[in-house]
Write a protein that holds these residues in place. Structure first.
Motif, PDB file in Angstrom:
ATOM      1  N   LEU A 290      -3.166   0.809  -9.744  1.00  0.00           N
ATOM      2  CA  LEU A 290      -4.152   1.419  -8.857  1.00  0.00           C
ATOM      3  C   LEU A 290      -4.949   2.463  -9.636  1.00  0.00           C
ATOM      4  O   LEU A 290      -4.589   2.823 -10.755  1.00  0.00           O
ATOM      5  CB  LEU A 290      -3.449   2.091  -7.671  1.00  0.00           C
ATOM      6  CG  LEU A 290      -2.710   1.146  -6.729  1.00  0.00           C
ATOM      7  CD1 LEU A 290      -1.753   1.917  -5.836  1.00  0.00           C
ATOM      8  CD2 LEU A 290      -3.713   0.368  -5.886  1.00  0.00           C
TER       9      LEU A 290
ATOM     10  N   LYS B 107      -3.490  -3.876   1.540  1.00  0.00           N
ATOM     11  CA  LYS B 107      -4.439  -4.624   0.715  1.00  0.00           C
ATOM     12  C   LYS B 107      -3.934  -6.003   0.321  1.00  0.00           C
ATOM     13  O   LYS B 107      -4.716  -6.835  -0.112  1.00  0.00           O
ATOM     14  CB  LYS B 107      -4.720  -3.865  -0.593  1.00  0.00           C
ATOM     15  CG  LYS B 107      -5.805  -2.847  -0.500  1.00  0.00           C
ATOM     16  CD  LYS B 107      -6.208  -2.357  -1.875  1.00  0.00           C
ATOM     17  CE  LYS B 107      -6.944  -3.340  -2.720  1.00  0.00           C
ATOM     18  NZ  LYS B 107      -8.359  -3.479  -2.460  1.00  0.00           N
ATOM     19  N   GLN B 108      -2.606  -6.186   0.423  1.00  0.00           N
ATOM     20  CA  GLN B 108      -1.975  -7.395  -0.105  1.00  0.00           C
ATOM     21  C   GLN B 108      -2.277  -7.497  -1.604  1.00  0.00           C
ATOM     22  O   GLN B 108      -2.578  -8.562  -2.137  1.00  0.00           O
ATOM     23  CB  GLN B 108      -2.444  -8.643   0.658  1.00  0.00           C
ATOM     24  CG  GLN B 108      -2.116  -8.576   2.137  1.00  0.00           C
ATOM     25  CD  GLN B 108      -2.770  -9.673   2.949  1.00  0.00           C
ATOM     26  OE1 GLN B 108      -3.059 -10.749   2.454  1.00  0.00           O
ATOM     27  NE2 GLN B 108      -2.992  -9.397   4.229  1.00  0.00           N
ATOM     28  N   ARG B 109      -2.183  -6.348  -2.262  1.00  0.00           N
ATOM     29  CA  ARG B 109      -2.491  -6.247  -3.692  1.00  0.00           C
ATOM     30  C   ARG B 109      -1.203  -6.380  -4.489  1.00  0.00           C
ATOM     31  O   ARG B 109      -0.227  -5.669  -4.224  1.00  0.00           O
ATOM     32  CB  ARG B 109      -3.150  -4.905  -3.990  1.00  0.00           C
ATOM     33  CG  ARG B 109      -3.524  -4.715  -5.464  1.00  0.00           C
ATOM     34  CD  ARG B 109      -4.254  -3.397  -5.667  1.00  0.00           C
ATOM     35  NE  ARG B 109      -4.520  -3.125  -7.048  1.00  0.00           N
ATOM     36  CZ  ARG B 109      -5.569  -3.580  -7.726  1.00  0.00           C
ATOM     37  NH1 ARG B 109      -6.445  -4.360  -7.125  1.00  0.00           N
ATOM     38  NH2 ARG B 109      -5.746  -3.267  -8.993  1.00  0.00           N
TER      39      ARG B 109
ATOM     40  N   LEU C 198      -0.520  -0.818  -0.893  1.00  0.00           N
ATOM     41  CA  LEU C 198      -0.371  -2.119  -1.542  1.00  0.00           C
ATOM     42  C   LEU C 198      -0.144  -3.215  -0.504  1.00  0.00           C
ATOM     43  O   LEU C 198      -0.691  -4.315  -0.618  1.00  0.00           O
ATOM     44  CB  LEU C 198       0.771  -2.080  -2.556  1.00  0.00           C
ATOM     45  CG  LEU C 198       0.514  -1.210  -3.800  1.00  0.00           C
ATOM     46  CD1 LEU C 198       1.807  -0.987  -4.556  1.00  0.00           C
ATOM     47  CD2 LEU C 198      -0.554  -1.825  -4.684  1.00  0.00           C
ATOM     48  N   SER C 199       0.631  -2.907   0.521  1.00  0.00           N
ATOM     49  CA  SER C 199       0.893  -3.872   1.585  1.00  0.00           C
ATOM     50  C   SER C 199      -0.371  -4.153   2.408  1.00  0.00           C
ATOM     51  O   SER C 199      -0.686  -5.311   2.702  1.00  0.00           O
ATOM     52  CB  SER C 199       2.014  -3.348   2.478  1.00  0.00           C
ATOM     53  OG  SER C 199       2.232  -4.211   3.556  1.00  0.00           O
TER      54      SER C 199
ATOM     55  N   GLY D 189       1.286  -0.191 -12.420  1.00  0.00           N
ATOM     56  CA  GLY D 189       1.524  -1.619 -12.525  1.00  0.00           C
ATOM     57  C   GLY D 189       2.304  -1.927 -13.787  1.00  0.00           C
ATOM     58  O   GLY D 189       3.120  -1.129 -14.239  1.00  0.00           O
TER      59      GLY D 189
ATOM     60  N   THR E 195      -8.317   2.894  -4.074  1.00  0.00           N
ATOM     61  CA  THR E 195      -8.500   1.460  -4.236  1.00  0.00           C
ATOM     62  C   THR E 195      -9.412   1.010  -3.107  1.00  0.00           C
ATOM     63  O   THR E 195      -9.375   1.580  -2.012  1.00  0.00           O
ATOM     64  CB  THR E 195      -7.147   0.710  -4.222  1.00  0.00           C
ATOM     65  OG1 THR E 195      -7.360  -0.674  -4.471  1.00  0.00           O
ATOM     66  CG2 THR E 195      -6.391   0.898  -2.916  1.00  0.00           C
TER      67      THR E 195
ATOM     68  N   LYS F  45      -0.811  -5.048 -10.839  1.00  0.00           N
ATOM     69  CA  LYS F  45      -2.186  -4.719 -11.226  1.00  0.00           C
ATOM     70  C   LYS F  45      -2.411  -3.219 -11.395  1.00  0.00           C
ATOM     71  O   LYS F  45      -3.298  -2.811 -12.133  1.00  0.00           O
ATOM     72  CB  LYS F  45      -3.175  -5.259 -10.189  1.00  0.00           C
ATOM     73  CG  LYS F  45      -3.338  -6.754 -10.237  1.00  0.00           C
ATOM     74  CD  LYS F  45      -4.441  -7.168  -9.309  1.00  0.00           C
ATOM     75  CE  LYS F  45      -4.820  -8.613  -9.527  1.00  0.00           C
ATOM     76  NZ  LYS F  45      -6.019  -8.959  -8.747  1.00  0.00           N
TER      77      LYS F  45
ATOM     78  N   LEU G 180       4.463   1.617  -9.332  1.00  0.00           N
ATOM     79  CA  LEU G 180       3.589   1.363  -8.188  1.00  0.00           C
ATOM     80  C   LEU G 180       2.162   1.821  -8.472  1.00  0.00           C
ATOM     81  O   LEU G 180       1.208   1.277  -7.922  1.00  0.00           O
ATOM     82  CB  LEU G 180       4.112   2.067  -6.936  1.00  0.00           C
ATOM     83  CG  LEU G 180       5.442   1.575  -6.389  1.00  0.00           C
ATOM     84  CD1 LEU G 180       5.900   2.464  -5.239  1.00  0.00           C
ATOM     85  CD2 LEU G 180       5.346   0.126  -5.948  1.00  0.00           C
TER      86      LEU G 180
ATOM     87  N   VAL H  83       1.541  -5.613  -7.055  1.00  0.00           N
ATOM     88  CA  VAL H  83       1.941  -4.338  -7.644  1.00  0.00           C
ATOM     89  C   VAL H  83       1.620  -4.300  -9.131  1.00  0.00           C
ATOM     90  O   VAL H  83       1.233  -3.254  -9.656  1.00  0.00           O
ATOM     91  CB  VAL H  83       3.447  -4.080  -7.403  1.00  0.00           C
ATOM     92  CG1 VAL H  83       3.900  -2.796  -8.087  1.00  0.00           C
ATOM     93  CG2 VAL H  83       3.745  -4.028  -5.918  1.00  0.00           C
TER      94      VAL H  83
ATOM     95  N   GLU I  89       3.160   2.349  -1.364  1.00  0.00           N
ATOM     96  CA  GLU I  89       3.622   1.013  -0.967  1.00  0.00           C
ATOM     97  C   GLU I  89       2.873   0.508   0.257  1.00  0.00           C
ATOM     98  O   GLU I  89       2.553  -0.681   0.344  1.00  0.00           O
ATOM     99  CB  GLU I  89       5.128   1.031  -0.694  1.00  0.00           C
ATOM    100  CG  GLU I  89       5.954   1.133  -1.958  1.00  0.00           C
ATOM    101  CD  GLU I  89       7.448   1.221  -1.691  1.00  0.00           C
ATOM    102  OE1 GLU I  89       7.859   1.837  -0.677  1.00  0.00           O
ATOM    103  OE2 GLU I  89       8.195   0.666  -2.513  1.00  0.00           O
TER     104      GLU I  89
END
Length: 187
Positions: A56, A48-50, A45-46, A105, A134, A54, A102, A52, A42
């Motif tokens: 990894l 990267k501002q990616r 993801l935060s 995706g 990533t 999508k 997570l 969820v 998490e």
């Protein structure tokens, strides 16, 4: 700022402690953690501002390290995938149903790679499991190719930046579909 070090030992300690690090891959620096530590996933993801949905990539040093994440593969798929590894080729393969949203995706697949990059191999061999992989960047921005520049920009959000050489490739890994063999992202 994150700790900026060439020490594999320190990097392994960060991963085992549930931390997030940046490390060199074949072409760019990646953000990584233990894929079983969902709090760390998490965080990535935060950072990267990616989104969820999508998913990894998991990166490993041996195919066997991916067993807990992959559904059983038929022989045709194994014959397509295994000869391409270790290398900078990522395959999208069927995931076990219990693999976290997570990581995969919105898909019933997961992207995986067996790398021959010496730093990735050292990390995964020592840990005996894969890492989340990533690109080290904010979604939509260029990934970092310098440990110092990465630390200057993202170091406040990371526990460690592993300052070792990239693998010399100019493009991130090719991504292929395991069912069809189709190239989803050229290298």
């Amino acid at each position: 700022m994150a700790v900026l070090t060439p020490s594999i030992t320190q990097a392994v300690h960060v991963i085992q402690s549930g931390g997030v690090l940046a490390y060199p891959t074949e072409a760019v620096f990646g953000l990584g953690c233990d894929p079983s530590r969902l709090d760390a996933v998490e965080r990535i993801l935060s950072i990267k501002q990616r989104p969820v949905h999508k998913g990894l990539i998991l990166i490993a040093s041996a195919f066997e390290q991916l067993n807990d994440y992959l559904a059983p593969l038929d022989q045709a798929m194994l014959d397509r995938v295994l000869p391409t590894w270790p290398d900078a080729i990522t395959w999208v393969l069927p995931a076990r149903p219990e693999v976290s949203y997570l990581l995969r995706g919105e898909h019933d697949t997961i992207a995986v790679r067996v790398s021959k990059h010496p730093t990735v191999k050292a990390l995964c061999d020592t840990l005996n499991h894969p890492l989340v992989s990533t690109s080290a960047n904010i979604a939509g921005e260029e990934p970092f190719r310098s440990a110092q520049a990465l630390n200057d920009q993202l170091g406040a959000y990371l526990d460690l930046v592993l300052d070792q050489p990239l693998g010399g490739r100019t493009q991130p890994s090719e991504i292929r579909d395991g069912l069809s063999g189709a190239i989803l992202r050229p290298s």
